[in-house]
Design a protein around this motif. Structure first.
Motif, PDB file in Angstrom:
ATOM      1  N   SER A 100       6.657   6.876   4.211  1.00 54.80           N
ATOM      2  CA  SER A 100       6.537   7.783   5.352  1.00 54.80           C
ATOM      3  C   SER A 100       5.316   7.517   6.216  1.00 54.80           C
ATOM      4  O   SER A 100       5.195   8.088   7.298  1.00 54.80           O
ATOM      5  CB  SER A 100       6.483   9.236   4.849  1.00 54.80           C
ATOM      6  N   LEU A 101       4.409   6.670   5.773  1.00 55.06           N
ATOM      7  CA  LEU A 101       3.187   6.411   6.518  1.00 55.06           C
ATOM      8  C   LEU A 101       3.503   5.613   7.787  1.00 55.06           C
ATOM      9  O   LEU A 101       3.883   4.440   7.721  1.00 55.06           O
ATOM     10  CB  LEU A 101       2.187   5.644   5.648  1.00 55.06           C
ATOM     11  N   GLN A 102       3.337   6.267   8.935  1.00 57.84           N
ATOM     12  CA  GLN A 102       3.753   5.660  10.188  1.00 57.84           C
ATOM     13  C   GLN A 102       2.991   4.378  10.525  1.00 57.84           C
ATOM     14  O   GLN A 102       3.567   3.416  11.023  1.00 57.84           O
ATOM     15  CB  GLN A 102       3.590   6.679  11.330  1.00 57.84           C
ATOM     16  N   ASN A 103       1.671   4.384  10.264  1.00 58.20           N
ATOM     17  CA  ASN A 103       0.888   3.190  10.622  1.00 58.20           C
ATOM     18  C   ASN A 103       1.276   1.990   9.771  1.00 58.20           C
ATOM     19  O   ASN A 103       1.310   0.860  10.257  1.00 58.20           O
ATOM     20  CB  ASN A 103      -0.616   3.466  10.535  1.00 58.20           C
ATOM     21  N   ILE A 148      -1.358  -6.768   0.986  1.00 57.14           N
ATOM     22  CA  ILE A 148      -1.670  -5.871  -0.126  1.00 57.14           C
ATOM     23  C   ILE A 148      -3.081  -5.329   0.017  1.00 57.14           C
ATOM     24  O   ILE A 148      -3.338  -4.135  -0.194  1.00 57.14           O
ATOM     25  CB  ILE A 148      -1.505  -6.590  -1.481  1.00 57.14           C
ATOM     26  N   GLU A 149      -4.016  -6.189   0.383  1.00 50.04           N
ATOM     27  CA  GLU A 149      -5.387  -5.743   0.602  1.00 50.04           C
ATOM     28  C   GLU A 149      -5.447  -4.712   1.721  1.00 50.04           C
ATOM     29  O   GLU A 149      -6.191  -3.729   1.641  1.00 50.04           O
ATOM     30  CB  GLU A 149      -6.281  -6.940   0.928  1.00 50.04           C
ATOM     31  N   GLY A 150      -4.640  -4.906   2.759  1.00 53.03           N
ATOM     32  CA  GLY A 150      -4.652  -3.998   3.889  1.00 53.03           C
ATOM     33  C   GLY A 150      -4.053  -2.634   3.592  1.00 53.03           C
ATOM     34  O   GLY A 150      -4.538  -1.613   4.105  1.00 53.03           O
ATOM     35  N   VAL A 151      -2.991  -2.585   2.780  1.00 56.71           N
ATOM     36  CA  VAL A 151      -2.322  -1.306   2.515  1.00 56.71           C
ATOM     37  C   VAL A 151      -2.867  -0.593   1.292  1.00 56.71           C
ATOM     38  O   VAL A 151      -2.511   0.569   1.047  1.00 56.71           O
ATOM     39  CB  VAL A 151      -0.792  -1.501   2.357  1.00 56.71           C
ATOM     40  N   ALA A 152      -3.727  -1.233   0.524  1.00 57.26           N
ATOM     41  CA  ALA A 152      -4.244  -0.641  -0.717  1.00 57.26           C
ATOM     42  C   ALA A 152      -4.793   0.776  -0.543  1.00 57.26           C
ATOM     43  O   ALA A 152      -4.513   1.654  -1.369  1.00 57.26           O
ATOM     44  CB  ALA A 152      -5.304  -1.552  -1.336  1.00 57.26           C
ATOM     45  N   PRO A 153      -5.575   1.068   0.513  1.00 57.42           N
ATOM     46  CA  PRO A 153      -6.110   2.429   0.654  1.00 57.42           C
ATOM     47  C   PRO A 153      -5.033   3.506   0.812  1.00 57.42           C
ATOM     48  O   PRO A 153      -5.296   4.687   0.531  1.00 57.42           O
ATOM     49  CB  PRO A 153      -6.978   2.337   1.925  1.00 57.42           C
ATOM     50  N   TYR A 154      -3.837   3.124   1.244  1.00 55.33           N
ATOM     51  CA  TYR A 154      -2.775   4.100   1.466  1.00 55.33           C
ATOM     52  C   TYR A 154      -1.956   4.380   0.203  1.00 55.33           C
ATOM     53  O   TYR A 154      -1.187   5.335   0.160  1.00 55.33           O
ATOM     54  CB  TYR A 154      -1.833   3.610   2.569  1.00 55.33           C
ATOM     55  N   PHE A 155      -2.106   3.549  -0.801  1.00 55.35           N
ATOM     56  CA  PHE A 155      -1.340   3.701  -2.042  1.00 55.35           C
ATOM     57  C   PHE A 155      -2.286   3.621  -3.243  1.00 55.35           C
ATOM     58  O   PHE A 155      -2.129   2.752  -4.114  1.00 55.35           O
ATOM     59  CB  PHE A 155      -0.256   2.619  -2.130  1.00 55.35           C
ATOM     60  N   PRO A 156      -3.283   4.515  -3.323  1.00 58.60           N
ATOM     61  CA  PRO A 156      -4.357   4.372  -4.314  1.00 58.60           C
ATOM     62  C   PRO A 156      -3.904   4.432  -5.760  1.00 58.60           C
ATOM     63  O   PRO A 156      -4.557   3.844  -6.632  1.00 58.60           O
ATOM     64  CB  PRO A 156      -5.291   5.542  -3.983  1.00 58.60           C
ATOM     65  N   ASN A 157      -2.802   5.108  -6.049  1.00 53.88           N
ATOM     66  CA  ASN A 157      -2.385   5.285  -7.442  1.00 53.88           C
ATOM     67  C   ASN A 157      -1.342   4.274  -7.908  1.00 53.88           C
ATOM     68  O   ASN A 157      -0.975   4.256  -9.081  1.00 53.88           O
ATOM     69  CB  ASN A 157      -1.845   6.702  -7.650  1.00 53.88           C
ATOM     70  N   ASP A 158      -0.865   3.450  -6.979  1.00 52.19           N
ATOM     71  CA  ASP A 158       0.085   2.409  -7.369  1.00 52.19           C
ATOM     72  C   ASP A 158      -0.669   1.168  -7.816  1.00 52.19           C
ATOM     73  O   ASP A 158      -1.866   1.018  -7.548  1.00 52.19           O
ATOM     74  CB  ASP A 158       1.030   2.108  -6.209  1.00 52.19           C
ATOM     75  N   PHE A 159       0.014   0.275  -8.487  1.00 52.32           N
ATOM     76  CA  PHE A 159      -0.650  -0.835  -9.159  1.00 52.32           C
ATOM     77  C   PHE A 159      -0.519  -2.149  -8.384  1.00 52.32           C
ATOM     78  O   PHE A 159       0.587  -2.671  -8.208  1.00 52.32           O
ATOM     79  CB  PHE A 159      -0.071  -1.018 -10.565  1.00 52.32           C
ATOM     80  N   ILE A 160      -1.668  -2.644  -7.938  1.00 55.23           N
ATOM     81  CA  ILE A 160      -1.696  -3.981  -7.352  1.00 55.23           C
ATOM     82  C   ILE A 160      -1.398  -4.983  -8.466  1.00 55.23           C
ATOM     83  O   ILE A 160      -2.012  -4.947  -9.533  1.00 55.23           O
ATOM     84  CB  ILE A 160      -3.064  -4.285  -6.728  1.00 55.23           C
ATOM     85  N   THR A 161      -0.455  -5.846  -8.209  1.00 56.11           N
ATOM     86  CA  THR A 161      -0.046  -6.825  -9.218  1.00 56.11           C
ATOM     87  C   THR A 161      -0.013  -8.214  -8.585  1.00 56.11           C
ATOM     88  O   THR A 161       0.578  -8.397  -7.523  1.00 56.11           O
ATOM     89  CB  THR A 161       1.348  -6.485  -9.772  1.00 56.11           C
ATOM     90  N   SER A 210      -6.732   1.805  -6.028  1.00 50.84           N
ATOM     91  CA  SER A 210      -8.025   2.450  -5.782  1.00 50.84           C
ATOM     92  C   SER A 210      -9.178   1.701  -6.432  1.00 50.84           C
ATOM     93  O   SER A 210     -10.343   1.936  -6.088  1.00 50.84           O
ATOM     94  CB  SER A 210      -8.004   3.895  -6.296  1.00 50.84           C
ATOM     95  N   GLU A 211      -8.887   0.799  -7.366  1.00 49.70           N
ATOM     96  CA  GLU A 211      -9.923   0.061  -8.079  1.00 49.70           C
ATOM     97  C   GLU A 211     -10.270  -1.271  -7.426  1.00 49.70           C
ATOM     98  O   GLU A 211     -11.185  -1.960  -7.877  1.00 49.70           O
ATOM     99  CB  GLU A 211      -9.475  -0.207  -9.520  1.00 49.70           C
ATOM    100  N   LEU A 212      -9.542  -1.642  -6.376  1.00 48.82           N
ATOM    101  CA  LEU A 212      -9.698  -2.980  -5.802  1.00 48.82           C
ATOM    102  C   LEU A 212     -11.137  -3.279  -5.403  1.00 48.82           C
ATOM    103  O   LEU A 212     -11.715  -4.286  -5.825  1.00 48.82           O
ATOM    104  CB  LEU A 212      -8.771  -3.154  -4.596  1.00 48.82           C
ATOM    105  N   ASP A 213     -11.721  -2.431  -4.579  1.00 51.84           N
ATOM    106  CA  ASP A 213     -13.066  -2.706  -4.068  1.00 51.84           C
ATOM    107  C   ASP A 213     -14.099  -2.732  -5.193  1.00 51.84           C
ATOM    108  O   ASP A 213     -15.002  -3.583  -5.204  1.00 51.84           O
ATOM    109  CB  ASP A 213     -13.456  -1.667  -3.016  1.00 51.84           C
ATOM    110  N   GLU A 214     -13.976  -1.814  -6.132  1.00 53.15           N
ATOM    111  CA  GLU A 214     -14.927  -1.764  -7.250  1.00 53.15           C
ATOM    112  C   GLU A 214     -14.822  -3.019  -8.111  1.00 53.15           C
ATOM    113  O   GLU A 214     -15.828  -3.593  -8.517  1.00 53.15           O
ATOM    114  CB  GLU A 214     -14.675  -0.524  -8.101  1.00 53.15           C
ATOM    115  N   ARG A 215     -13.603  -3.438  -8.384  1.00 54.24           N
ATOM    116  CA  ARG A 215     -13.412  -4.650  -9.185  1.00 54.24           C
ATOM    117  C   ARG A 215     -13.966  -5.883  -8.470  1.00 54.24           C
ATOM    118  O   ARG A 215     -14.588  -6.747  -9.097  1.00 54.24           O
ATOM    119  CB  ARG A 215     -11.920  -4.854  -9.491  1.00 54.24           C
TER     120      ARG A 215
END
Length: 260
Positions: A132-135, A153-166, A220-225
């Motif tokens: 549903s995220l229009q942007n 994936i790097e660009g959309v990560a902030p919009y899906f913080p609880n899903d798992f980057i794989t 949500s862990e991307l930047d910290e990692r």
């Protein structure tokens, strides 16, 4: 050259070049069979040119000839299927899939497509119809994200913080593997492949394509990692996208100083 570069060169660039060389050979073989030059077809690289033959309407005999030549060069059928369905939208291409190897049946449902393959059943939705995220929808609808999986994936990560980057390894057409990044939904509902604007329902992506998972963590862990990677291994980070660097770091742990 850093170890990350060496790992990437060893595991993707070299094998991608191998794919290109095989496809160049196939084009030359087709020239010999049909006495028609295939060089410079719309300026496409060799691999894209060979795959484009399977989007041509009609002439099933020609497609079968191309497929037989690919098989002769040890085609990986899972990779072939993955590359073809990466063009799943716009839907008009799907009619051609009915005649392709490994596709047993194709059914268009109200809001998705179900493809029965020799490897299992794929249930495919247009990703921009599922979020549903229009942007985010705007970007995916306006830009071609093929070959940009790590960046998107790097660009959309902030919009899906609880899903798992794989980030996983998937096979290339004629040997070797490449790195592919996507998201696995936290609720287990499926895989969001932003670079292909495709949602794979349930576990069909894993069941059919058998990805070799390298890294998986909450978005949500991307930047910290990545910050920890920079601090702990200042000699490793370089110009790759964060998600790819984190995956390559895992590969460094496997290969270490053995990379020549």
């Amino acid at each position: 050259m850093s170890l990350l570069n060496q790992i990437y060169e060893k595991n993707e660039i070299a094998f991608a070049e191998h794919d290109r060389m095989i496809c160049e050979t196939i084009l030359r073989e087709l020239e010999a069979i049909y006495q028609i030059p295939f060089v410079g077809f719309n300026g496409q690289p060799n691999v894209m040119m060979v795959l484009s033959f399977f989007r041509l309407p009609g002439n099933e005999k020609f497609r079968n000839t191309v497929f037989d030549l690919m098989e002769k060069h040890s085609l990986n059928r899972r990779s072939f299927l993955f590359r073809l369905i990466s063009e799943i939208y716009p839907p008009d291409f799907l009619e051609h899939l009915r005649m392709l190897p490994n596709c047993l049946t194709l059914i268009q449902e109200k809001d998705h497509y179900r493809i029965e393959t020799s490897f299992g059943t794929l249930r495919l939705y247009r990703l921009t119809d599922m979020i549903s995220l229009q942007n985010v929808r705007y970007v995916l609808q306006r830009e071609d994200m093929h070959q940009k999986c790590h960046a998107v994936i790097e660009g959309v990560a902030p919009y899906f913080p609880n899903d798992f980057i794989t980030t996983s390894k998937l096979p290339l057409l004629f040997g070797g593997k490449h790195y592919h990044s996507y998201m696995v939904c936290e609720d287990g509902s499926g895989v969001m492949d932003f670079s292909r604007n495709t949602f794979f329902e349930g576990t069909c992506f894993e069941d059919v394509f058998k990805p070799g998972v390298i890294t998986q963590y909450k978005a949500s862990e991307l930047d910290e990692r990545f910050k920890k990677l920079e601090q702990d291994y200042p000699e490793l980070p370089n110009g790759f996208y964060k998600v790819l660097q984190l995956a390559l770091k895992e590969e460094v742990d496997v290969y270490g100083k053995s990379i020549s």
